[in-house]
Design an enzyme around this catalytic site. Structure first.
Site, PDB file in Angstrom:
ATOM      1  CD  GLU A 149      -2.975  -1.087   2.292  1.00  0.00           C
ATOM      2  OE1 GLU A 149      -2.898  -0.186   3.146  1.00  0.00           O
ATOM      3  OE2 GLU A 149      -3.912  -1.891   2.252  1.00  0.00           O
ATOM      4  CD  GLU A 199      -3.752  -5.836   3.942  1.00  0.00           C
ATOM      5  OE1 GLU A 199      -4.579  -4.996   4.371  1.00  0.00           O
ATOM      6  OE2 GLU A 199      -2.527  -5.670   4.024  1.00  0.00           O
TER       7      GLU A 199
HETATM    8  C1  FCB Z   1      -4.519  -2.027   5.456  1.00  0.00           C
HETATM    9  C2  FCB Z   1      -3.165  -2.422   5.984  1.00  0.00           C
HETATM   10  C3  FCB Z   1      -3.193  -3.513   7.011  1.00  0.00           C
HETATM   11  C4  FCB Z   1      -4.388  -3.401   7.933  1.00  0.00           C
HETATM   12  C5  FCB Z   1      -5.663  -3.193   7.154  1.00  0.00           C
HETATM   13  C6  FCB Z   1      -6.908  -3.100   7.992  1.00  0.00           C
HETATM   14  O1  FCB Z   1      -4.477  -0.715   5.006  1.00  0.00           O
HETATM   15  O2  FCB Z   1      -2.343  -2.866   4.942  1.00  0.00           O
HETATM   16  O3  FCB Z   1      -1.974  -3.496   7.691  1.00  0.00           O
HETATM   17  O4  FCB Z   1      -4.168  -2.434   8.871  1.00  0.00           O
HETATM   18  O5  FCB Z   1      -5.565  -2.048   6.363  1.00  0.00           O
END
Ligand code: FCB
Length: 450
Positions: A174, A358
Site C-alpha cells: 500500500e 487483503e
Molecule cells: C490495510 C493495511 C493492514 C491493515 C488493514 C486493515 O491498510 O495494509 O496493515 O491495517 O488495512
C-alpha cells in the site's frame, strides 16, 4: 461439545486446488519484542510513542507477542488449513544501520519460513509494510531519493538470505498509505502533512519498488514478484457533474495515483487538479524503472466512499446514512471490489494476474464460553468472495485470496481496539481463540477438493 459451523460459502471457481487461500499479517502489527536481538527503532515506534497519534496511546508492544510465540502461531496457521501465509519482514530487525545483516533478526525469519514450509504453507513475503528504520527517516525517509536505493539494497539482502524459502515477494504494501497517510495528512508515521511531500514520497516508494525487482529476480529466481496496492471505490449520490467529477477524482487519488505509474508509465494528470503544483521530481529513466513488469498485483480492498463536490473542485466524503458498516465505520460494499477489478482490467491491458492480498473487517468481538460469534464477518467475507468471482467470470485473472487478518493485532492509528482477526487475541494473556469465522474458513478449506 461445540456445535459444528457451516463452511464459508465459496464460489466453485475459487474452490479449485490451484486457487491460493491464505491469511495475512504484518510485522509491526503482530511481532512485539520491539527491542529484542538488536532490532532498530522504526518510524512506527517513534510515531506510536508520540502522544495523541494512536488511539489510547497503544504501541507495538505487546503486539501479539508473535516474535516469541511464532512456533505456536505457525501451528495455528497450519491448523486453519490455508495454502499460504502472507507476512512482512521488519526492515529494522534484519539490517543494521550500516546496511549489514543482523544475524539474530534474519535468523527469526529463516526459522519462521522454514517451519511454515515444513507445515506445507506457501510463503508470501512483503518487504515493506510501513516499518521504515528511523535512522533512514532521520535522513529524510521517503522524501530522500536515497531511501529508494537503500530499499533496493535491503531487497537484495533479503533475497540472498531467504532465497528458496519464499513463494512470492511483495515489494511494498500500500504505497498510497505510506505516501498519503504518512506525508499528506499525517495520520500515519512519519506524520507529515503536505501534498507535495506525499507525491514525492510516492515517487520514491515506486522507484524503490522498481529498483528492487531485478535484485529479487536475480537472487531468488524461483519466486514470483509483485506489489500490493490498496484500492478504494468512490461513487456519488449527488446528481451534478461536479459531484460525479468528485467521485472520479477520489478514484484518481486512491487508485490511479499508484496504478497509472506502474502500468501506464505516468502519473495521472488529474492529480494536479487536486494538488496544484505538487508534481514530484522525476528523473530521466525513472518511469521505465517503475513500469518494470511484475508477476502479479496484490489488491487490498475494504470499503466504498460517497463523495460530493466541495464546490471548489475537490471532493468531500459524505457518509451515506442507513448502510451497513463495520467497527471502523467503513461501509460494507462488496460490489465495489467487482467494479474496481473490472475497471482495472479495462484500463490497463497489461494488468498482471491479481491476488486479493487483503480483505476483511473489524468488529468488537468478545469471547463468550470459549466462542466468538462474528456472524457479520462470515457474511462480509462470503459477499466479497462472490463479488471477486463475478469479476473473474468477467475475465479478471484472480489467483488467490488472503483474509486480513490471521489474528487481531495493532491496527495502526486505532491501536488494539479494532479487531480484524479471524482469531481473537486477548492481549493480557495472549490467548488465541478461533472466532466462528476462522472455524467456518477452516471447514471450507477442509472440505474443498485438493
Ligand atoms: C490495510 C493495511 C493492514 C491493515 C488493514 C486493515 O491498510 O495494509 O496493515 O491495517 O488495512
Amino acid at each position: 461439545m461445540s456445535a459444528a459451523i457451516a463452511p464459508l460459502a465459496v464460489p466453485a471457481r475459487f474452490a479449485r486446488p490451484d486457487f491460493v487461500w491464505g491469511v495475512a499479517t504484518a510485522s509491526f502489527q503482530i511481532e512485539g519484542s520491539t527491542r529484542a536481538d538488536g532490532r532498530l527503532t522504526s518510524i512506527w515506534d517513534t510515531f506510536s510513542a508520540t502522544p495523541g497519534k494512536v488511539l489510547h496511546g497503544d504501541t507495538g508492544e505487546p503486539g501479539c507477542d508473535h516474535y516469541r510465540r511464532w512456533e505456536s502461531d505457525v501451528e495455528l496457521i497450519a491448523a486453519l488449513g490455508v495454502d499460504a501465509y502472507r507476512l512482512s519482514i521488519a526492515w529494522p530487525r534484519v539490517l543494521r544501520e550500516d546496511g549489514s545483516l543482523n544475524p539474530a533478526g534474519i535468523g527469526f525469519y529463516q526459522r519462521l519460513l522454514d517451519r511454515l514450509g515444513e507445515r506445507g504453507v506457501q510463503r508470501y513475503v512483503t518487504l515493506y509494510h510501513w516499518d521504515l528504520p528511523q535512522h533512514l527517516q532521520d535522513r529524510g525517509g521517503w522524501l530522500n531519493r536515497e531511501t529508494a536505493y537503500r530499499f533496493a539494497d535491503y531487497a537484495d539482502r533479503m533475497a540472498r538470505a531467504l532465497h528458496g524459502r519464499v513463494s512470492a515477494w511483495m515489494t511494498l504494501n500500500e504505497p498510497w498509505c505510506s505516501a498519503f497517510l504518512g506525508h499528506g495528512n499525517g495520520h500515519h508515521a512519519p506524520g507529515l502533512a503536505e501534498p507535495r511531500f506525499a507525491t514525492q514520497a510516492m515517487h520514491h516508494l515506486l522507484l524503490g519498488h522498481g529498483l528492487a525487482l531485478p535484485a529479487l529476480r536475480a537472487a531468488d529466481p524461483g519466486a514470483a514478484c509483485g506489489i500490493v496496492a490498496n484500492v478504494g471505490r468512490g461513487t456519488t449520490d449527488g446528481a451534478s457533474d461536479a459531484d460525479r467529477d468528485a467521485a472520479h477524482l477520489y478514484e484518481v487519488m486512491h487508485n490511479a495515483w499508484v496504478l497509472d505509474p506502474l502500468f501506464a508509465g505516468r502519473y495521472p494528470a488529474d492529480l494536479q487538479r487536486l494538488w496544484p503544483g505538487s508534481e514530484p521530481l522525476v528523473l530521466d529513466g525513472d518511469m521505465a524503472v517503475i513500469t518494470r513488469p511484475v508477476d502479479f498485483l496484490g489488491i487490498n480492498y475494504y470499503f466504498r466512499s460517497n463523495l460530493r463536490s466541495n464546490g471548489a473542485g475537490r471532493f468531500v466524503d459524505v457518509p451515506l446514512p442507513g448502510v451497513e458498516r463495520t467497527q471502523m465505520g467503513w461501509e460494507v460494499y462488496p460490489q465495489g471490489l467487482e467494479d474496481l477489478l473490472r475497471g482495472f482490467k479495462a484500463a490497463y491491458p497489461n494488468l498482471p494476474p491479481v491476488f486479493i492480498t487483503e480483505n476483511g473487517m473489524a468488529s468488537d468481538d468478545r469471547v463468550a464460553d470459549g466462542r466468538v460469534d462474528d456472524a457479520q464477518r462470515i457474511s462480509y467475507l462470503e459477499r466479497h468472495f462472490a463479488a471477486v468471482a463475478r469479476a473473474a467470470d468477467a475475465g479478471v485473472d484472480v489467483r488467490g485470496y488472503f483474509v486480513w487478518s490471521l489474528m487481531d493485532n495493532f491496527e495502526w492509528a486505532f491501536g488494539y481496539e479494532r479487531r480484524f482477526g479471524l482469531v481473537h487475541v486477548d492481549y493480557a494473556t495472549q490467548q488465541r481463540t478461533l472466532k466462528n469465522s476462522a472455524r467456518a474458513f477452516q471447514a471450507f478449506l477442509a472440505a474443498r477438493s485438493r
